[in-house]
Design a protein around this motif. Structure first.
Motif, short mmCIF file in Angstrom:
data_model
loop_
_atom_site.label_atom_id
_atom_site.label_comp_id
_atom_site.label_asym_id
_atom_site.label_seq_id
_atom_site.Cartn_x
_atom_site.Cartn_y
_atom_site.Cartn_z
N PHE A 217 0.83 -1.20 0.00
CA PHE A 217 0.00 0.00 0.00
C PHE A 217 0.87 1.25 0.00
O PHE A 217 0.59 2.21 -0.73
N SER A 221 0.15 3.46 -3.24
CA SER A 221 -1.03 4.28 -2.94
C SER A 221 -1.07 5.57 -3.77
O SER A 221 -2.13 5.92 -4.33
N TYR A 260 -6.35 4.74 4.45
CA TYR A 260 -7.17 4.31 3.31
C TYR A 260 -8.32 5.27 3.05
O TYR A 260 -8.81 5.34 1.91
N PHE A 263 -8.77 7.27 -0.20
CA PHE A 263 -9.07 6.48 -1.38
C PHE A 263 -10.56 6.11 -1.41
O PHE A 263 -11.17 6.06 -2.47
N TYR A 393 -12.44 -0.17 -5.78
CA TYR A 393 -11.76 -0.40 -4.50
C TYR A 393 -12.68 -1.21 -3.59
O TYR A 393 -13.75 -0.74 -3.19
#
Length: 428
Positions: A217, A221, A260, A263, A393
């Motif tokens: 990640f 990312s 996260y 995102f 996602y």
């Protein structure tokens, strides 16, 4: 409370035990030449292995090792593998699968993650051979890359469990530095092949487990965010959301939900997706994973005590989100309820479920609706209607009957689901 006194000899013995139990900090795969593995030759020192040559389950496996500071242990090791893959991709299409291990693992011969990864590569190769025959096309050659780093600094039980936070910090360094270069170069290999307009495209899938999920990640990312928005010059249209390679999979990843959340917001702000949109990031976390569900937030309580947090309210495209920054900063991405998009449960006696297989999985995904329920092999994926259908996602809460604990990520139920996701994301 009465202080516990220890004899100097006891202190010395404990210290000596810890020092002698330090995990190896040397390179494991020091011979960079390709080696054909056979019953009489395990090729343990080689960083490139060829398996089952000429069979339906043929595959190659390469190793790249990274140190605690995120640097290549030897850049020649990486370059030797890249040279081999470039040559292979110049001749035929390939399906590259990268695996980054987590806590307690490394690139040592016989490591259980290596053995499980090899079994999965063989299964992917068999599936690719079968699909090629069904579709009348050449099969892609299967290549795996195992990225090894020091998954623990002390390998003496029970002291090795004290390395959790030390390895968390190391995982971030590994992800922010050398591994990004390697992953981008692997993606370049697939893209160069595809520029030749082959009968079947080369593809790249990246998988990370535990702290390896945090590594992946960290490494991908910002690339994911850039490609989701796709702000290139002279762009005159809206396209499907792109990702890194073709699919990134994180299994029981050990990083904060707060990392996260941008995102999640990014994907939610897009109110609909084209039918051709496929998954780009899939996060799978077992509800029974105590390492990320209990141990991780216990440590984060102390490390976030002086930080300030707020409550955030979002309402994007008819989906609302209440985000407690403090809770999201203490809990891992797979254990923070507001950001969960799907559940994965065992198949029950329920009737009339859509059954996804390698032939129809793209159609089923493209036609899904809010709250959609689909059977993938022996598992059932349920959309929780917290996100838009076909959102690329996926943050999936997995039933303990599918992933029993933190390390149970290579069992056939979850691997079957992941292989179907790979098929969905990589089939032309």
């Amino acid at each position: 409370m009465k202080a516990i006194k220890m004899h100097p000899l006891q202190v010395f013995i404990i210290a000596a035990s810890l020092l002698s139990g330090c995990a190896s900090n040397e390179i494991y795969r020091s011979d960079y030449r390709p080696c054909d593995v056979s019953a009489g030759n395990a090729c343990e020192l080689n960083s490139q292995h060829n398996y089952n040559i000429g069979a339906d389950d043929e595959y190659t496996l390469g190793f790249v090792e990274i140190d605690d500071q995120g640097q290549m242990r030897d850049r020649k090791q990486m370059q030797a593998l890249l040279d081999t893959l470039y040559q292979k991709a110049a001749q035929e299409s390939i399906l590259l699968t990268v695996f980054v291990h987590g806590w307690h693992h490394n690139a040592r011969p016989g490591d259980t993650n290596i053995e499980s990864f090899k079994e999965n590569l063989a299964r992917i190769s068999k599936i690719e051979s079968r699909r090629a025959k069904e579709l009348g096309r050449p099969p892609r050659k299967i290549a795996g890359v195992y990225i090894g780093w020091r998954g623990e600094s002390i390998d003496v039980p029970p002291f090795n469990y004290l390395t959790f936070w030390d390895r968390k910090s190391t995982a971030q360094d590994v992800g922010y530095l050398g591994i990004t270069e390697l992953l981008i170069k692997l993606e370049e290999i697939a893209n160069v092949r595809n520029s030749m307009t082959p009968p079947i495209k080369s593809r790249l899938v990246v998988i990370g487990h535990s702290f390896g999920g945090a590594v992946v990640f960290s490494a991908t990312s910002q690339i994911l965010a850039s490609r989701f928005i796709d702000s290139r010059e002279n762009k005159g249209f809206t396209d499907t959301a792109k990702g890194f390679g073709d699919l990134v999979v994180l299994l029981n990843p050990a990083f904060e939900a707060l990392r996260y959340s941008p995102f999640y917001d990014l994907a939610q702000a897009r109110c609909s997706y084209f039918p051709e949109q496929v998954p780009r990031l899939a996060i799978l976390t077992s509800e029974a994973d105590d390492a990320t569900g209990i141990l991780f937030p216990m440590g984060r309580v102390f490390s976030t005590v002086f930080e300030t947090h707020h409550d955030i309210e979002r309402n994007e495209c008819n989906h609302s989100l209440s985000l407690d920054e403090g809770a999201a900063d203490r809990n891992t991405v797979g254990h923070y309820e507001p950001l969960i998009s799907h559940t994965l449960t065992p198949v029950t006696e329920e009737k009339n479920l859509q059954l996804a297989n390698y032939k129809n999985v793209k159609h089923i995904w493209s036609t899904q609706t809010p709250g959609n329920v689909t059977q993938y092999g022996s598992t059932v994926l349920t959309h929780l209607n917290n996100t838009n259908p076909r959102n690329p996602y996926l943050n999936i809460r997995v039933d303990e009957a599918i992933i029993a604990d933190h390390n149970d990520v290579f069992n056939e139920k979850v691997m079957e689901f992941i292989r179907l996701l790979i098929g969905l994301s990589t089939e032309d």
